[in-house]
Design a protein around this motif. Structure first.
Motif, PDB file in Angstrom:
ATOM      1  N   SER A   7       0.831  -1.204   0.000  1.00  6.91           N
ATOM      2  CA  SER A   7       0.000   0.000   0.000  1.00  6.91           C
ATOM      3  C   SER A   7       0.867   1.255   0.000  1.00  6.91           C
ATOM      4  O   SER A   7       2.017   1.245   0.437  1.00  6.91           O
ATOM      5  CB  SER A   7      -0.913  -0.003   1.222  1.00  6.91           C
ATOM      6  OG  SER A   7      -1.785  -1.122   1.198  1.00  6.91           O
ATOM      7  N   CYS A 280      -2.944  -3.570  -4.834  1.00  9.97           N
ATOM      8  CA  CYS A 280      -2.310  -3.337  -3.527  1.00  9.97           C
ATOM      9  C   CYS A 280      -2.020  -1.865  -3.269  1.00  9.97           C
ATOM     10  O   CYS A 280      -2.117  -1.406  -2.124  1.00  9.97           O
ATOM     11  CB  CYS A 280      -1.017  -4.139  -3.422  1.00  9.97           C
ATOM     12  SG  CYS A 280      -1.226  -5.918  -3.593  1.00  9.97           S
ATOM     13  N   THR A 307      -9.874   1.736  -4.536  1.00  4.26           N
ATOM     14  CA  THR A 307      -8.846   2.486  -5.264  1.00  4.26           C
ATOM     15  C   THR A 307      -9.393   3.830  -5.733  1.00  4.26           C
ATOM     16  O   THR A 307      -8.737   4.872  -5.594  1.00  4.26           O
ATOM     17  CB  THR A 307      -8.347   1.672  -6.465  1.00  4.26           C
ATOM     18  OG1 THR A 307      -7.780   0.436  -6.015  1.00  4.26           O
ATOM     19  CG2 THR A 307      -7.304   2.444  -7.256  1.00  4.26           C
ATOM     20  N   ASN A 310      -9.767   6.228  -2.659  1.00  7.72           N
ATOM     21  CA  ASN A 310      -8.494   6.728  -2.141  1.00  7.72           C
ATOM     22  C   ASN A 310      -7.846   7.730  -3.083  1.00  7.72           C
ATOM     23  O   ASN A 310      -7.291   8.749  -2.650  1.00  7.72           O
ATOM     24  CB  ASN A 310      -7.551   5.564  -1.873  1.00  7.72           C
ATOM     25  CG  ASN A 310      -7.926   4.768  -0.636  1.00  7.72           C
ATOM     26  OD1 ASN A 310      -8.574   5.282   0.267  1.00  7.72           O
ATOM     27  ND2 ASN A 310      -7.527   3.504  -0.591  1.00  7.72           N
TER      28      ASN A 310
END
Length: 540
Positions: A7, A280, A307, A310
């Motif tokens: 991450s 990831c 995803t 974020n």
């Protein structure tokens, strides 16, 4: 190779936490915020040098820049990016350019979807393909004209690249242009790689895909990855899918080993990851716990949706320098929905007419410089070259660069520095190989005099990174440095499950407590001697 298997990290925040440097969040009130920023000007952290070895993508750079506004203490950041070949550095520049693209060019959602398309899909949308080609022409001007570089992106520094690497950037940007002779048949390369990997299991590949996800990745922290999106990625190379889009163009940023051959190019095809996927970097965790809700293993939201959420947060913070509030209706709950995956469309290369020119200056991030370093410097760092000695405050290294790690490498770190090593946790390698990698890495860092930044004593812990620090202070050896002993299960009879005679009983560990009651109970248990298993009658 083309995306990381861990991450995104705010590397400056990691440095503050490792050395327990107080950096309280800035107040919301504008006047109080200005006063706090002025007061933070007199701090010992004037410059922080960060080295990223093998990051493969700009996820750490993006998060570090996005969260910079939240810190009261803001030293000048010099981020050194070292990757294995010029094509990866060209892709790094492109993705960083998307993140810092002028807000007038795209809406926030469009920018996020563009980034996701170029970042994790082997086949992309026509609009993404047009942007890739147009932006490549702008980047080509930047790397060949210093004035253009200073006008558009003064935060970038390519002085560390040799002329050979700059030629490699020029070839990459030229190859991304939509000419019929720039051939990159990524779907064929993907199938060849899959067939070579699976061998005779290829005809039953869906079972192999489900096994890798359910029995390996989900057990190691990939619970947010849904079976549908993972299976489609393993089959076609397309990881991020939305119903309103159709992917039909090859993502040429995934090409590696470019060599000019007349007006065309030869290359090594696709040599990146085909097992874990690009989930990831941004798709495993988010601050909104509701998006991690699942029922019987079926997630409400996919790793694709995490995803998206974020990246919307990071890009919003880069543009506005303010906190992001997510609209719950923006994320669609496709985790348990079976989307219809249509066959990939054909594409035509000669459709460059009418492309827009994305040549506006990038979003400015004051006090930050991103230095691109020649891949050959990795060997110099491994050998402890004098010009790199006592240079870096934070070093991040990918798991596939571990072979370059040596005791001399740590000379490049300052007296107080943090070292973050990516592990093989999010690969599909066997568990014993993952553990062996961690044991060797920990032993090497101990020999180099580094101390763990967090507690690794927990048994069966799953570590996405190993965080160790180098310090000039005379600190006592932390108990967390001791390698935890493995838990041995009692041997059993193969037929009846009976414990073997060698079973020695229960081991009482030392309990660091001054409580007299606990000490008395411990003495009574030790006086009774070891425990023996009860006899189990065998069934007929």
């Amino acid at each position: 190779m083309l995306w990381g298997l861990s991450s995104a990290l705010d590397l400056y925040e990691e440095y503050l936490k490792a050395f327990k440097i107080k950096d309280e969040p800035l107040p919301e009130d504008a006047h109080s915020r200005e006063e706090a920023e002025e007061a933070a000007g007199d701090n010992p952290l004037h410059t922080l040098n960060i080295l990223i070895c093998g990051g493969a993508d700009p996820r750490h750079v993006i998060k570090t820049l996005a969260k910079r506004y939240t810190h009261r203490i803001r030293p000048k950041l010099n981020i050194y990016v070292l990757d294995g070949c010029a094509e990866i550095e060209a892709r790094h520049m492109l993705l960083l350019g998307v993140a810092l693209e002028d807000p007038e060019s795209f809406s926030l959602v469009s920018k996020v979807h563009l980034f996701m398309d170029l970042y994790g899909n082997a086949v992309i949308r026509p609009s993404s393909h047009h942007y890739m080609a147009a932006k490549a022409r702008t980047l080509l001007k930047m790397v060949t004209n210093e004035e253009e570089l200073q006008r558009l992106a003064p935060m970038l520094n390519i002085e560390g690249l040799k002329y050979k690497e700059r030629d490699g950037l020029e070839m990459a940007f030229s190859f991304w242009q939509p000419h019929p002779w720039n051939i990159f048949e990524v779907t064929a390369y993907w199938e060849q790689r899959s067939r070579a990997l699976l061998g005779t299991r290829y005809d039953h590949r869906n079972g192999a895909f489900d096994w890798d996800l359910s029995m390996t990745l989900k057990d190691r922290g990939g619970q947010q990855i849904c079976s549908q999106e993972y299976r489609y990625f393993r089959e076609s190379g397309v990881a991020f899918v939305f119903p309103e889009y159709e992917q039909c163009k090859p993502n040429k940023t995934l090409a590696a080993g470019l060599v000019r051959n007349g007006r065309s190019f030869i290359h090594r095809g696709y040599v990146g990851d085909i097992q874990t996927g690009p989930f990831c970097g941004f798709g495993l965790r988010t601050v909104e716990e509701r998006m991690h809700h699942s029922v019987h293993g079926d997630n409400d939201y996919r790793a694709t949706d995490i995803t998206e959420r974020n990246l919307m947060e990071f890009f919003h913070e880069l543009q506005t320098q303010t906190a992001y509030e997510h609209d719950a209706t923006r994320s669609r709950r496709y985790g348990s929905v079976q989307l219809l995956m249509t066959p990939l469309l054909n594409h035509q290369e000669v459709d460059a007419a009418g492309q827009a020119a994305y040549d506006k200056p990038w979003i400015q991030v004051p006090g930050v410089t991103v230095h691109y370093v020649s891949p050959m410097e990795m060997v110099q760092l491994q050998q402890g070259a004098a010009r790199w000695n006592n240079m870096f405050d934070v070093v991040y290294m990918a798991h596939n660069y571990y072979s370059f790690l040596s005791k001399d490498f740590f000379q490049a770190m300052r007296a107080q520095a943090l070292f973050v090593l990516e592990t093989k946790l999010m690969t599909v390698e066997r568990r014993d190989r993952v553990q062996e990698y961690e044991v060797k890495a920990k032993e090497l860092m101990k020999q180099a005099g580094l101390k763990s930044a967090i507690n690794y004593q927990a048994i069966n812990s799953k570590n996405m990174w190993l965080k160790y620090k180098k310090t000039d202070k005379d600190e006592p050896e932390d108990e967390a440095e001791a390698e935890p002993e493995s838990i041995l299960q009692p041997e059993t009879d193969a037929d009846f499950g009976e414990p073997a005679e060698e079973y020695s009983g229960l081991v009482i560990e030392e309990i660091p407590s001054s409580n007299q009651t606990v000490a008395a109970i411990k003495k009574e248990v030790e006086a009774e001697g070891p425990l023996h298993p009860m006899n189990i009658q065998k069934s007929d």
